[in-house]
Design a protein around this motif. Structure first.
Motif, PDB file in Angstrom:
ATOM      1  N   PRO A  84       0.837  -1.203   0.000  1.00 28.27           N
ATOM      2  CA  PRO A  84       0.000   0.000   0.000  1.00 28.27           C
ATOM      3  C   PRO A  84       0.871   1.253   0.000  1.00 28.27           C
TER       4      PRO A  84
ATOM      5  N   GLY B  63       1.754   5.749   4.393  1.00 29.90           N
ATOM      6  CA  GLY B  63       1.397   7.026   5.002  1.00 29.90           C
ATOM      7  C   GLY B  63       2.612   7.700   5.596  1.00 29.90           C
TER       8      GLY B  63
ATOM      9  N   THR C 299      -1.404   3.298  13.359  1.00 29.65           N
ATOM     10  CA  THR C 299      -0.412   3.619  12.340  1.00 29.65           C
ATOM     11  C   THR C 299       0.272   2.356  11.824  1.00 29.65           C
TER      12      THR C 299
ATOM     13  N   SER D 206      -5.862   1.708  10.434  1.00 26.51           N
ATOM     14  CA  SER D 206      -4.507   2.166  10.123  1.00 26.51           C
ATOM     15  C   SER D 206      -4.387   2.659   8.685  1.00 26.51           C
ATOM     16  N   ARG D 207      -5.427   2.405   7.869  1.00 30.22           N
ATOM     17  CA  ARG D 207      -5.382   2.834   6.482  1.00 30.22           C
ATOM     18  C   ARG D 207      -6.508   3.823   6.223  1.00 30.22           C
ATOM     19  N   HIS D 208      -7.441   3.462   5.333  1.00 27.92           N
ATOM     20  CA  HIS D 208      -8.497   4.403   4.963  1.00 27.92           C
ATOM     21  C   HIS D 208      -9.846   4.047   5.550  1.00 27.92           C
TER      22      HIS D 208
ATOM     23  N   ASP E  14      -7.647   2.126  -1.121  1.00 28.50           N
ATOM     24  CA  ASP E  14      -6.204   2.170  -0.909  1.00 28.50           C
ATOM     25  C   ASP E  14      -5.445   2.097  -2.225  1.00 28.50           C
TER      26      ASP E  14
END
Length: 527
Positions: free
Chosen positions: A114, A117, A196, A260-262, A274
């Motif tokens: 991915p 971030g 995170t 931790s992602r979207h 993602d």
């Protein structure tokens, strides 16, 4: 799903299929490839049969997976070239390796990354170094050739393909309502505490500890998330990322997958899917470049049998499986980039915290089967062929198409890479099964969606991982608090120390170990 696999069940189901539908063709060739379990089992009775060869390096890195390669990169950035990586397999990369079948590149394990971030700064720096990321008009831009091409994913549900992996077509209002409520709950938890990747980028909050203490299924039940389609999707997500289902992983892990992602987006809600970097050979595209920068300092086919601290550094014994000789390395510092249960075995005097951590860790076995097809499959109605293709209700985790990223639009031969996490109880059976057994298993698993698959397969190559990844069971995050990974002579680096296995965690852990080793030598690495 997980834990429900039985070798004889697979074989009986495959044998009962009608000829010409899902029955494998007799002329298909195949092999078990990619890993060498027999080398790892040498640790049980580690003995060299040849001479003892004395060697020396400033830093020895035990393990050339992603963590070990990241440690080597950090040393190079600090101007340290006197290091060596010792690895069990024929090439570095660990679970991020690839192969080629009939001229087509395909993965042996991890197949995507991915877009990281801001918390994953070390990974961002690597992508910038490799030319995948650059600054354009004040914004970060990624090379579109390496971003996953559209369509990205689909699921075979109720006899046809639909876009995305969350079943939405022809589902009831109650299901849609639970989707929406789950999305709101994930959003609320994200506001309560930061999630995170890598996990080391944020402190473990009390909210994390509460979720870490119980299984995901218990949390789902307490929250009233009982819809069968939602539960199937969450089961798939957990097995896909952690190698085990919601009854095994912690609630923290189940929430972290999304938070931790979207997040989690219910049908009809706005939200970005993602962005994913992927290659025909999977994450081997990354690991091969990291290994190439090390050159001959990567020493494959070595079984690290013993690591002992000395007055001036460390002594490392490694068996060269090609010659049978024992290499005895002297180093000022050693980076142990091995799974925790192996690290605890090879250290001559393992610290108590390492022994305790290793005993508590559980590992998921995996199977990765690459099937070469002489021509494309005839597709069922619905969404178009995608990079990631999942069959609802199947035992496996679906497949990715190695030619999805190809710029040549002409149809032709391809390789489908099928993934399966059979459960911890099946580790022995996994290693005992032949490639023919797994060939039948794949045909059975995908037959409902692709009845012509059996007649188009020409070769099958199966890679088995007995201990592919650590499972984030309840208590994992709490256990990792206060672990001292970097000492004056030994540093530890592995995704195990994050609690679960993804590229970002392994790379960040390895980079930190490389920085610690450089400081031990009086050099400053890029932190």
């Amino acid at each position: 799903m997980s834990g429900g696999w039985r070798r004889r069940t697979w074989l009986a189901a495959a044998a009962s299929l009608p000829l010409g539908a899902c029955a494998p063709r007799a002329e298909v060739t195949g092999a078990l490839t990619g890993t060498h379990p027999e080398r790892g089992h040498l640790l049980r009775h580690a003995r060299a049969t040849g001479d003892v060869v004395q060697r020396r390096a400033s830093v020895v890195i035990a393990g050339a997976g992603v963590a070990g390669l990241a440690a080597a990169r950090a040393l190079r950035l600090a101007g340290i070239d006197d290091f060596v990586l010792l690895d069990l397999e024929d090439e570095g990369g660990g679970n991020s390796r690839g192969t080629r079948i009939a001229g087509i590149d395909c993965p042996l394990g991890a197949h995507y990354l991915p877009v990281p971030g801001d918390a994953a700064r070390d990974v961002q720096d690597l992508l910038e170094e490799l030319g995948l990321r650059r600054r354009v008009a004040g914004r970060w831009s990624y090379d579109e050739r390496h971003l996953c091409h559209s369509p990205q994913e689909r699921v075979f549900f109720q006899g046809h393909w639909q876009d995305g992996l969350l079943p939405v077509q022809d589902v009831g209002a109650a299901t849609l309502a639970q989707y929406a409520r789950f999305a709101r709950r994930i959003e609320a938890l994200s506001r309560e505490a930061r999630y995170t990747i890598p996990v080391s980028a944020s402190p473990l909050a009390p909210a994390h500890l509460r979720l870490d203490a119980l299984p995901f299924t218990r949390w789902l039940a307490a929250e009233g998330f009982d819809d069968p389609l939602l539960r199937w999707y969450l089961e798939y997500c957990c097995r896909d990322d952690y190698g085990a289902g919601p009854d095994t992983v912690s609630a923290w892990a189940g929430v972290h997958y999304f938070a931790s992602r979207h997040g989690f987006h219910a049908p009809g809600e706005e939200g970005d899917r993602d962005a994913v970097l992927t290659w025909p050979e999977g994450n081997a595209w990354l690991s091969r470049r990291l290994a190439a920068a090390c050159g001959e300092r990567v020493r494959p086919r070595r079984v690290v049998a013993r690591v002992a601290t000395t007055k001036d550094g460390a002594a490392i014994d490694a068996i060269d499986t090609a010659s049978g000789s024992l290499e005895r390395w002297e180093a000022k510092h050693v980076v142990v980039a091995l799974p925790a249960f192996i690290a605890a075995r090879v250290l001559a005097s393992p610290p108590a915290w390492l022994v305790g951590a290793a005993r508590a860790m559980r590992y998921a076995p995996w199977v990765v089967a690459n099937l070469h097809l002489r021509e494309p499959l005839a597709d069922r109605p619905g969404a178009a062929p995608s990079w990631d293709n999942v069959v609802h209700g199947a035992r496996g985790l679906g497949y990715v198409d190695a030619r999805h990223q190809a710029l040549d639009p002409r149809p032709g031969p391809t390789v489908l890479t099928w993934y399966h996490a059979p459960g911890e109880q099946q580790r022995h059976a996994l290693l005992q099964s032949s490639w023919q057994d797994w060939h039948r298993a794949v045909i059975d698993d995908l037959g409902a969606a692709h009845p012509d698959l059996a007649g188009k397969v020409t070769r099958v190559e199966v890679t088995r991982y007995g201990h592919a990844m650590r499972i984030p069971v309840p208590g994992t995050r709490a256990q990792l608090q206060g672990v001292a990974l970097h000492g004056p002579r030994v540093s530890f680096a592995h995704a195990d120390w994050a609690g679960y296995s993804v590229f970002e965690e392994a790379f960040t852990s390895g980079h930190a170990a490389g920085v610690a080793a450089a400081r031990r030598l009086g050099r400053t690495a890029v932190a």
